[in-house]
Scaffold this active site. Structure first.
Site, PDB file in Angstrom:
ATOM      1  N   PRO A  89     -12.736  19.935 160.722  1.00 30.38           N
ATOM      2  CA  PRO A  89     -13.792  19.353 159.731  1.00 30.38           C
ATOM      3  C   PRO A  89     -14.695  19.936 159.478  1.00 30.38           C
ATOM      4  O   PRO A  89     -15.977  20.297 158.109  1.00 30.38           O
ATOM      5  CB  PRO A  89     -14.113  18.186 160.259  1.00 30.38           C
ATOM      6  CG  PRO A  89     -14.089  18.213 161.780  1.00 30.38           C
ATOM      7  CD  PRO A  89     -12.703  18.665 161.899  1.00 30.38           C
ATOM      8  N   GLU A 116     -11.771  15.336 170.945  1.00 31.43           N
ATOM      9  CA  GLU A 116     -12.507  16.619 170.513  1.00 31.43           C
ATOM     10  C   GLU A 116     -12.957  17.326 169.349  1.00 31.43           C
ATOM     11  O   GLU A 116     -13.736  17.769 168.660  1.00 31.43           O
ATOM     12  CB  GLU A 116     -13.756  16.716 171.165  1.00 31.43           C
ATOM     13  CG  GLU A 116     -14.124  14.710 172.061  1.00 31.43           C
ATOM     14  CD  GLU A 116     -14.200  14.100 170.745  1.00 31.43           C
ATOM     15  OE1 GLU A 116     -15.221  13.382 170.119  1.00 31.43           O
ATOM     16  OE2 GLU A 116     -13.177  12.700 171.339  1.00 31.43           O
ATOM     17  N   ARG A 154       4.298  24.195 146.806  1.00 32.31           N
ATOM     18  CA  ARG A 154       4.961  23.404 145.070  1.00 32.31           C
ATOM     19  C   ARG A 154       4.491  24.402 144.584  1.00 32.31           C
ATOM     20  O   ARG A 154       4.766  24.736 143.526  1.00 32.31           O
ATOM     21  CB  ARG A 154       4.067  21.860 145.118  1.00 32.31           C
ATOM     22  CG  ARG A 154       2.752  21.883 145.308  1.00 32.31           C
ATOM     23  CD  ARG A 154       2.310  20.627 144.719  1.00 32.31           C
ATOM     24  NE  ARG A 154       2.795  19.560 143.576  1.00 32.31           N
ATOM     25  CZ  ARG A 154       1.822  20.467 142.355  1.00 32.31           C
ATOM     26  NH1 ARG A 154       1.041  21.419 142.624  1.00 32.31           N
ATOM     27  NH2 ARG A 154       2.836  19.993 141.528  1.00 32.31           N
ATOM     28  N   ASP A 169      -0.465  20.822 135.125  1.00 37.35           N
ATOM     29  CA  ASP A 169      -1.395  20.045 136.284  1.00 37.35           C
ATOM     30  C   ASP A 169      -2.945  20.223 136.465  1.00 37.35           C
ATOM     31  O   ASP A 169      -3.531  21.669 135.928  1.00 37.35           O
ATOM     32  CB  ASP A 169      -0.947  20.925 137.973  1.00 37.35           C
ATOM     33  CG  ASP A 169      -0.010  20.058 138.403  1.00 37.35           C
ATOM     34  OD1 ASP A 169       0.181  18.990 138.278  1.00 37.35           O
ATOM     35  OD2 ASP A 169       0.779  20.643 139.660  1.00 37.35           O
TER      36      ASP A 169
HETATM   37  N1  4HQ Z   1      -9.810  17.100 161.951  1.00 36.28           N
HETATM   38  N2  4HQ Z   1     -10.252  18.530 157.828  1.00 36.28           N
HETATM   39  C1  4HQ Z   1     -10.369  16.931 164.575  1.00 36.28           C
HETATM   40  C2  4HQ Z   1      -9.998  16.744 160.785  1.00 36.28           C
HETATM   41  C3  4HQ Z   1      -9.816  17.917 159.579  1.00 36.28           C
HETATM   42  C4  4HQ Z   1     -10.780  17.220 158.131  1.00 36.28           C
HETATM   43  C5  4HQ Z   1      -9.019  17.971 163.021  1.00 36.28           C
HETATM   44  C6  4HQ Z   1     -10.443  16.465 163.581  1.00 36.28           C
HETATM   45  C7  4HQ Z   1      -9.119  18.574 163.832  1.00 36.28           C
HETATM   46  C8  4HQ Z   1     -10.019  18.609 166.308  1.00 36.28           C
HETATM   47  N3  4HQ Z   1      -9.507  18.957 159.653  1.00 36.28           N
HETATM   48  N4  4HQ Z   1      -9.803  17.269 164.607  1.00 36.28           N
HETATM   49  N5  4HQ Z   1     -11.786  16.982 157.794  1.00 36.28           N
HETATM   50  O1  4HQ Z   1     -11.017  15.435 160.644  1.00 36.28           O
HETATM   51  O2  4HQ Z   1      -9.205  19.644 158.337  1.00 36.28           O
END
Ligand code: 4HQ
Length: 249
Positions: A89, A116, A154, A169
């Site tokens: 994230p 985490e 795709r 698209d």
């Molecule tokens: N995570 N986009 C925590 C995500 C996420 C997202 C992936 C949660 C990695 C450790 N990954 N783990 N949003 O929320 O890519």
């Protein structure tokens, strides 16, 4: 195109790859996707992939050694990767432009985190980029990896049977898609717009461009900053911004 996906939930990823366009492209060999179980790269009896964070605090952190071992093995077996993506994230938000860029590569590795987070040395030395699929917190990188393989896969020629549907698209033109209708022409009192039944292909194309623009103004105006618009579209845009579009569908 080759993808390697590293995860502690290989069955979840395999299930997500089995259906639809990506599943078919895998069967036909257009997409060569291998899912790797991170636990296979541990060397202890209990196949431990996580550990407590240095400095204390809640939750667990993915250990670096199994991830480094997995990427070494992928390089040895499948050749060097053009990109190693870490799902996070905290990454840059993945867009259609990223999908287009990655679809031109031959070999992409995706690392799915859990717990985490992931030891920072993985981000620094193993990942070539960190990507997020949006501003929300998931419990792991498996769904993001599936999203990226789908969006990129795709775009590989032949994966979607009808090249025209990829061209049409939303986002290919930088705008949202126009409304779609199929039979019946009237359903529960709601009629399909007459122009779509008219057989006037020029008028239909024009209506669709105008509708795509109208929707984009209403729902995602920020997309207009980068959408390539022609003179007629810029005129429609001024019309919408002046007084909506009441009655002029
Ligand atoms: N995570 N986009 C925590 C995500 C996420 C997202 C992936 C949660 C990695 C450790 N990954 N783990 N949003 O929320 O890519």
């Amino acid at each position: 195109m080759r993808f390697d996906i590293v995860t502690i939930f290989p069955e979840m990823v395999e299930n997500g790859l089995a259906a639809g366009v990506v599943g078919r492209a895998r069967q036909s060999g257009l997409l060569d996707i291998v899912v790797h179980n991170l636990r296979d790269f541990t060397i202890d009896r209990h196949r431990v992939v996580d550990d407590v964070p240095f400095g204390g605090g809640p939750g667990m952190v993915l250990k670096p050694e199994p991830l480094f071992a997995a990427v070494d093995e992928i390089r040895a077996q499948r050749g060097p990767a053009d990109a190693v993506l870490m799902m996070s994230p905290a990454g840059r938000v993945f867009t259609q432009a990223d999908a287009r860029r990655l679809a031109r590569l031959q070999h992409v590795v995706l690392l799915c985190g859990r717990y985490e987070g992931v030891d920072e040395r993985v981000r620094e030395q193993l990942a070539s980029e960190e990507v997020s699929i949006g501003d929300y917190v998931l419990s792991g990188g498996e769904l993001p990896a599936l999203v990226i393989v789908d969006a990129v896969g795709r775009l590989v020629p032949g994966v979607v049977g009808d090249e025209q549907s990829v061209e049409a698209d939303s986002f290919t033109r930088g705008l949202l898609d126009h409304p779609h209708y199929t039979r019946p022409a009237e359903y529960r009192g709601q009629r399909v717009p007459d122009v779509l039944l008219s057989g006037h292909h020029g008028e239909i194309r024009k209506w669709r461009r105008r509708q795509a623009l109208k929707r984009t103004v209403e729902r995602r105006p920020e997309l207009l900053a980068t959408a390539p618009l022609d003179d007629e579209e810029r005129k429609w845009l001024r019309d919408f911004q002046r007084g909506g579009d009441e009655g002029s569908e």
